[in-house]
Design a protein around this motif. Structure first.
Motif: not given
Length: 319
Positions: A257-260, A275-282, A304-305, A308-310
């Motif tokens: 589950s990802v939250n921003t 953000a939580r768990n957006l690109e990595r856990l944490g 980013l979500i 893809l390259p950004n």
């Protein structure tokens, strides 16, 4: 033989009334005399002579050691003085710490200071209002983008080419978009009804479950870590005769589950992304200037979500 007059009660009342009238008459005469004396004093008062006496008293005080006007006149309103430049040009204007000039008008100086303070307050309020409006517009633009963005992904359900390392070189991967939604929150009407929070939450799933084993005291620490990441898992514990956990086998579901949360920091004039768990856990936080939250940055955040390259991280500041 008694006097009839002494035994008549009405005569005593008449005498009392007569005595009271005589006292009132005497008081009225005294008041009239005081008024006459005051009028005579006012007519004979010499304003010039009084001012001369006041100046003489001030000079006497100065001669007695009160040469510093700041000892006589209190510090009330600031005034600015400048010093003449030195011959080599190194001299600069300096601000006087004396706030009251005995030669000027106290009320006029207070009035000037009050007007200056009002202008400063009005200017600060105008700047604050402009900054708050900029943040409000940026968050509204963000919400409309995210709302449309997640609606399209809820239909497409694309694969997300990103892995989430967990432990022992094991990673959660081969995930795909499942479902997401965007929401916002505004201030109260009394506070201006500005947008103060925009959130976007989505769920990724797919791939295979992870099986990780932990021993002894590490079990509880690893369990707490999984809870912090919001991961779903099953745990099978092995205990000894004393009911002490010797080992635990964790089965971690391939679901994240990802939250921003984009919140307005009106005091600093910034937008904070938590953000939580957006690109990595944490969890991680970024600070963003509202002026920078344009369409290009929104597109970079969408990439980013999607994994893809950004250039999103290049445009924000980590908190």
């Amino acid at each position: 033989m008694s006097n009839p007059k002494d035994s008549d009660p009405s005569s005593a009342i008449i005498d009392a009334i007569r005595a009271k009238r005589e006292r009132k008459s005497a008081i009225a005469e005294d008041i009239a005399a005081i008024e006459a004396s005051l009028l005579a004093d006012i007519e004979t008062f010499d304003l010039d002579a009084a001012e001369q006496r006041a100046r003489n008293e001030q000079q006497t005080s100065t001669g007695a050691g009160l040469a510093d006007p700041s000892l006589v006149f209190p510090t009330i309103a600031p005034t600015k003085t400048t010093t003449s430049p030195e011959p080599d040009g190194a001299g600069e204007a300096e601000e006087s710490t004396q706030l009251f000039d005995p030669r000027g008008s106290l009320l006029s100086q207070l009035r000037q200071q009050a007007e200056l303070r009002q202008r400063e307050q009005h200017s600060a309020k105008a700047e604050r209002t402009a900054s708050n409006t900029t943040i409000d517009r940026a968050l509204k633009r963000l919400f409309f983008f995210l709302h449309d963005f997640v609606q399209q992904l809820n239909i497409l359900k694309p694969a997300i080419p990103r892995t989430y390392p967990l432990a022992d070189e094991q990673v959660l991967g081969a995930l795909a978009w499942q479902e997401g939604f965007a929401d916002y929150r505004t201030q109260s009407q009394a506070a201006g009804a500005l947008v103060e929070l925009v959130s976007c939450t989505y769920r990724l799933a797919g791939g295979e479950s992870l099986y990780i084993q932990r021993d002894g005291p590490v079990v509880e620490r690893f369990r707490s870590l999984l809870f912090d990441y919001g991961l779903r898992f099953n745990c099978k514990e092995s205990k000894n005769e004393r009911r002490y956990t010797e080992r635990a086998d964790f089965e971690i579901q391939p679901e994240i589950s990802v939250n921003t949360r984009w919140r307005a920091d009106f005091d600093r004039g910034l937008i904070i992304l938590d953000a939580r768990n957006l690109e990595r856990l944490g969890s991680i936080s970024y600070a963003i200037r509202p002026q920078a939250l344009d369409q290009a940055m929104l597109d970079d955040f969408g990439r980013l979500i999607l994994g893809l390259p950004n250039r999103f991280r290049e445009q924000v500041t980590r908190q």
